[in-house]
Design a protein around this motif. Structure first.
Motif, PDB file in Angstrom:
ATOM      1  N   ALA A 182      54.020  47.912  46.684  1.00  0.00           N
ATOM      2  CA  ALA A 182      52.638  47.433  46.610  1.00  0.00           C
ATOM      3  C   ALA A 182      51.716  48.535  46.083  1.00  0.00           C
ATOM      4  N   ILE A 183      51.946  49.759  46.503  1.00  0.00           N
ATOM      5  CA  ILE A 183      51.145  50.891  46.028  1.00  0.00           C
ATOM      6  C   ILE A 183      51.285  51.049  44.509  1.00  0.00           C
ATOM      7  N   VAL A 184      52.514  51.071  44.040  1.00  0.00           N
ATOM      8  CA  VAL A 184      52.774  51.313  42.614  1.00  0.00           C
ATOM      9  C   VAL A 184      52.246  50.178  41.746  1.00  0.00           C
ATOM     10  N   PHE A 185      52.551  48.945  42.101  1.00  0.00           N
ATOM     11  CA  PHE A 185      52.110  47.817  41.277  1.00  0.00           C
ATOM     12  C   PHE A 185      50.595  47.615  41.359  1.00  0.00           C
ATOM     13  N   SER A 186      50.001  47.925  42.490  1.00  0.00           N
ATOM     14  CA  SER A 186      48.547  47.825  42.604  1.00  0.00           C
ATOM     15  C   SER A 186      47.866  48.900  41.763  1.00  0.00           C
ATOM     16  N   LEU A 187      48.461  50.074  41.732  1.00  0.00           N
ATOM     17  CA  LEU A 187      47.935  51.148  40.891  1.00  0.00           C
ATOM     18  C   LEU A 187      48.026  50.759  39.420  1.00  0.00           C
ATOM     19  N   LEU A 188      49.150  50.153  39.050  1.00  0.00           N
ATOM     20  CA  LEU A 188      49.327  49.665  37.684  1.00  0.00           C
ATOM     21  C   LEU A 188      48.295  48.586  37.365  1.00  0.00           C
ATOM     22  N   ALA A 189      48.067  47.684  38.297  1.00  0.00           N
ATOM     23  CA  ALA A 189      47.104  46.602  38.084  1.00  0.00           C
ATOM     24  C   ALA A 189      45.686  47.147  37.924  1.00  0.00           C
ATOM     25  N   CYS A 190      45.308  48.118  38.746  1.00  0.00           N
ATOM     26  CA  CYS A 190      43.968  48.713  38.645  1.00  0.00           C
ATOM     27  C   CYS A 190      43.775  49.371  37.282  1.00  0.00           C
ATOM     28  N   ALA A 191      44.815  50.043  36.804  1.00  0.00           N
ATOM     29  CA  ALA A 191      44.740  50.683  35.485  1.00  0.00           C
ATOM     30  C   ALA A 191      44.540  49.637  34.402  1.00  0.00           C
ATOM     31  N   LEU A 192      45.265  48.529  34.499  1.00  0.00           N
ATOM     32  CA  LEU A 192      45.150  47.454  33.506  1.00  0.00           C
ATOM     33  C   LEU A 192      43.791  46.747  33.595  1.00  0.00           C
ATOM     34  N   ILE A 193      43.246  46.668  34.796  1.00  0.00           N
ATOM     35  CA  ILE A 193      41.915  46.074  34.965  1.00  0.00           C
ATOM     36  C   ILE A 193      40.866  46.892  34.216  1.00  0.00           C
ATOM     37  N   LEU A 194      40.996  48.198  34.286  1.00  0.00           N
ATOM     38  CA  LEU A 194      40.047  49.084  33.604  1.00  0.00           C
ATOM     39  C   LEU A 194      40.258  49.091  32.091  1.00  0.00           C
ATOM     40  N   LEU A 195      41.437  48.658  31.659  1.00  0.00           N
ATOM     41  CA  LEU A 195      41.755  48.668  30.225  1.00  0.00           C
ATOM     42  C   LEU A 195      41.561  47.303  29.559  1.00  0.00           C
ATOM     43  N   THR A 196      41.495  46.239  30.348  1.00  0.00           N
ATOM     44  CA  THR A 196      41.394  44.888  29.782  1.00  0.00           C
ATOM     45  C   THR A 196      40.102  44.216  30.249  1.00  0.00           C
ATOM     46  N   ASP A 197      39.903  42.970  29.812  1.00  0.00           N
ATOM     47  CA  ASP A 197      38.659  42.270  30.124  1.00  0.00           C
ATOM     48  C   ASP A 197      38.853  40.935  30.833  1.00  0.00           C
ATOM     49  N   ARG A 198      40.080  40.545  31.132  1.00  0.00           N
ATOM     50  CA  ARG A 198      40.317  39.261  31.783  1.00  0.00           C
ATOM     51  C   ARG A 198      41.436  39.380  32.833  1.00  0.00           C
ATOM     52  N   GLU A 199      41.274  38.630  33.931  1.00  0.00           N
ATOM     53  CA  GLU A 199      42.258  38.662  35.002  1.00  0.00           C
ATOM     54  C   GLU A 199      43.634  38.198  34.541  1.00  0.00           C
ATOM     55  N   TYR A 200      43.672  37.132  33.733  1.00  0.00           N
ATOM     56  CA  TYR A 200      44.967  36.587  33.324  1.00  0.00           C
ATOM     57  C   TYR A 200      45.774  37.600  32.503  1.00  0.00           C
ATOM     58  N   LYS A 201      45.070  38.459  31.770  1.00  0.00           N
ATOM     59  CA  LYS A 201      45.765  39.484  30.991  1.00  0.00           C
ATOM     60  C   LYS A 201      46.468  40.490  31.904  1.00  0.00           C
TER      61      LYS A 201
END
Length: 271
Positions: A182-201
């Motif tokens: 959960a730590i690793v995938f959540s960290l990955l998700a947070c990074a992608l959130i800052l890099l993208t503009d939509r939740e589905y992406k």
């Protein structure tokens, strides 16, 4: 601003709790054949005994810890990282509103983003752990152990630990490998959130990385990429330590993407 953050985060945590427990329950209902047992025709000529006796025997066969855990992950394993990262999607709301409107309130905007990311990662991991503990605690009231050795993940534990304490083994599994996943995938998700503009992406990218990473482990037969085994730690030949190895490279990738994402967010907002 603090009450707003709490409201955002608590909403996504509750959503994760509902979806994760609901997903595990639904997977178990179908994969364990529980629904089939409860709805099947007991008047068939090839069934010997009364309806009550036959149903009881079928239910007893699936009422084991091993079937319970395996069946609950049977379908969920295909998209489980998405359920692990749902709490982090609240960062999108903060990125679009609180960051833009309150950017001048932060002494150090970059540090504030890193702090929020770490909080989301921990909240996500804790929510995942709590969800599994609730699910296993409820299930533990109705199931029993049917085998003596659960596999390699118990290698760090005392001999016969699973045989004597099956529930505590799964608590150990949830609080260690699932917490780390959960730590690793959540960290990955947070990074992608800052890099993208939509939740589905973010959801699609996390799934894509998960499958590509896992398939690479299957084709190379390398412990470094066998992320699927990490999610099925209850049924693996890998030792306790080896189960954590696939998280290392993924963690490094996540940290690199996070640094790039934070810099991009700061530049775009302060711009």
């Amino acid at each position: 601003m603090v009450p707003s953050k709490f409201k955002i985060r608590s909403r996504f945590m509750l959503l994760t709790l509902i979806f994760l427990i609901g997903g595990l329950t639904s997977s178990w209902l179908f994969a364990s054949h529980f629904l089939e047992i409860m709805t099947m025709d007991y008047n068939a000529p090839d069934l010997v005994g009364t309806k009550k006796e036959i149903r009881h025997n079928f239910l007893e066969q699936i009422s084991t810890w091993e079937t319970f855990v395996d069946a609950s992950m049977f379908y969920v394993i295909n998209f489980i990282p998405v359920l692990f990262i749902l709490p982090t999607l609240g960062l999108f709301v903060e990125k679009r509103s609180l960051y833009v409107l309150g950017r001048h309130r932060y002494p150090s905007f970059k540090k504030a983003i890193y702090k929020d990311v770490m909080q989301y990662v921990l909240l996500s991991a804790v929510t995942v752990v709590v969800s599994f503990l609730i699910f296993y605690s409820i299930g533990g009231l109705f199931v029993y152990r049917s085998i003596d050795d659960i596999g390699g993940f118990s290698s760090i534990l005392p001999e016969n630990f699973y045989m004597n304490h099956p529930y505590l083994f799964f608590v150990f599994m949830v609080c260690t490998i699932y917490f780390s996943l959960a730590i690793v995938f959540s960290l990955l998700a947070c990074a992608l959130i800052l890099l993208t503009d939509r939740e589905y992406k973010v959801i699609l990218l996390v799934l894509l990385i998960y499958f590509l990473y896992g398939k690479l482990g299957v084709y190379t037969e390398s412990t470094w990429f066998d992320i699927f085994t990490s999610f099925t730690a209850f049924n693996t030949l890998y030792s306790t330590g080896e189960t954590f190895i696939p998280l290392v490279i993924l963690l490094i990738i996540s940290l690199i993407l996070l640094a790039v994402g934070v810099n991009k967010t700061v530049k775009n907002i302060e711009g």
